[in-house]
Design a protein around this motif. Structure first.
Motif, PDB file in Angstrom:
ATOM      1  N   MET A   1       0.855  -1.168   0.000  1.00 33.11           N
ATOM      2  CA  MET A   1       0.000   0.000   0.000  1.00 33.11           C
ATOM      3  C   MET A   1       0.907   1.240   0.000  1.00 33.11           C
ATOM      4  O   MET A   1       1.819   1.347   0.800  1.00 33.11           O
ATOM      5  CB  MET A   1      -0.891  -0.029   1.250  1.00 33.11           C
ATOM      6  N   ASN A   2       0.625   2.183  -0.910  1.00 35.60           N
ATOM      7  CA  ASN A   2       1.453   3.379  -0.962  1.00 35.60           C
ATOM      8  C   ASN A   2       1.027   4.394   0.098  1.00 35.60           C
ATOM      9  O   ASN A   2       0.013   4.231   0.760  1.00 35.60           O
ATOM     10  CB  ASN A   2       1.431   3.997  -2.369  1.00 35.60           C
ATOM     11  N   ASN A   3       1.814   5.429   0.258  1.00 37.86           N
ATOM     12  CA  ASN A   3       1.564   6.420   1.304  1.00 37.86           C
ATOM     13  C   ASN A   3       0.230   7.124   1.146  1.00 37.86           C
ATOM     14  O   ASN A   3      -0.461   7.382   2.135  1.00 37.86           O
ATOM     15  CB  ASN A   3       2.690   7.452   1.341  1.00 37.86           C
ATOM     16  N   SER A   5      -2.515   5.989  -0.344  1.00 34.62           N
ATOM     17  CA  SER A   5      -3.569   5.031  -0.008  1.00 34.62           C
ATOM     18  C   SER A   5      -3.665   4.834   1.505  1.00 34.62           C
ATOM     19  O   SER A   5      -4.765   4.762   2.059  1.00 34.62           O
ATOM     20  CB  SER A   5      -3.298   3.696  -0.709  1.00 34.62           C
ATOM     21  N   THR A   6      -2.529   4.755   2.152  1.00 38.41           N
ATOM     22  CA  THR A   6      -2.508   4.612   3.610  1.00 38.41           C
ATOM     23  C   THR A   6      -3.156   5.818   4.271  1.00 38.41           C
ATOM     24  O   THR A   6      -3.980   5.681   5.180  1.00 38.41           O
ATOM     25  CB  THR A   6      -1.065   4.440   4.113  1.00 38.41           C
ATOM     26  N   LEU A   7      -2.805   6.995   3.800  1.00 36.74           N
ATOM     27  CA  LEU A   7      -3.380   8.220   4.352  1.00 36.74           C
ATOM     28  C   LEU A   7      -4.895   8.257   4.139  1.00 36.74           C
ATOM     29  O   LEU A   7      -5.653   8.595   5.051  1.00 36.74           O
ATOM     30  CB  LEU A   7      -2.723   9.452   3.739  1.00 36.74           C
ATOM     31  N   ASN A   9      -6.922   5.737   3.848  1.00 36.92           N
ATOM     32  CA  ASN A   9      -7.517   4.761   4.759  1.00 36.92           C
ATOM     33  C   ASN A   9      -7.557   5.283   6.190  1.00 36.92           C
ATOM     34  O   ASN A   9      -8.521   5.040   6.923  1.00 36.92           O
ATOM     35  CB  ASN A   9      -6.756   3.437   4.702  1.00 36.92           C
ATOM     36  N   GLN A  10      -6.526   6.000   6.592  1.00 43.18           N
ATOM     37  CA  GLN A  10      -6.504   6.572   7.935  1.00 43.18           C
ATOM     38  C   GLN A  10      -7.588   7.633   8.091  1.00 43.18           C
ATOM     39  O   GLN A  10      -8.285   7.670   9.114  1.00 43.18           O
ATOM     40  CB  GLN A  10      -5.121   7.162   8.235  1.00 43.18           C
ATOM     41  N   GLN A  12     -10.371   7.790   6.400  1.00 40.62           N
ATOM     42  CA  GLN A  12     -11.654   7.077   6.418  1.00 40.62           C
ATOM     43  C   GLN A  12     -11.902   6.441   7.782  1.00 40.62           C
ATOM     44  O   GLN A  12     -13.015   6.458   8.292  1.00 40.62           O
ATOM     45  CB  GLN A  12     -11.699   6.014   5.316  1.00 40.62           C
TER      46      GLN A  12
END
Length: 96
Positions: A1-3, A5-7, A9-10, A12
């Motif tokens: 997971m790239n940065n 996408s991670t951000l 998700n966080q 959300q």
């Protein structure tokens, strides 16, 4: 997971936590979700800092949309009535 996408998700995850917290506080009579969603919209639209943070303003408005939908659904409103409540003035004022 790239940065990015991670951000996403966080963000959300925080939005969902906020939604659950608002539901619980409303259920206990400690919070008015309709009033909260209106205040979120006002903050997003009228706070000068939001002009430089359009993504933050979008998140606030999205949270407000979710809170309004939850509020109206809990009161037995139909999807059509909920759609009608999402007025251009975005206050979500419920009458009657």
């Amino acid at each position: 997971m790239n940065n990015l996408s991670t951000l996403a998700n966080q963000v959300q995850g925080l939005a969902e936590a906020f939604r659950v917290m608002a539901y619980e506080l409303d259920r206990q009579g400690l919070l008015d979700r309709q009033r909260l969603q209106a205040r979120l919209r006002i903050h997003a639209d009228e706070n000068p800092a939001m002009a430089t943070l359009p993504a933050a303003a979008q998140v606030l408005n999205s949270l407000a949309d979710t809170l309004l939908t939850d509020f109206l659904t809990a009161r037995g409103q139909s999807p059509e009535q909920i759609a009608a409540a999402m007025t251009p003035d975005r206050t979500g004022a419920v009458t009657g």
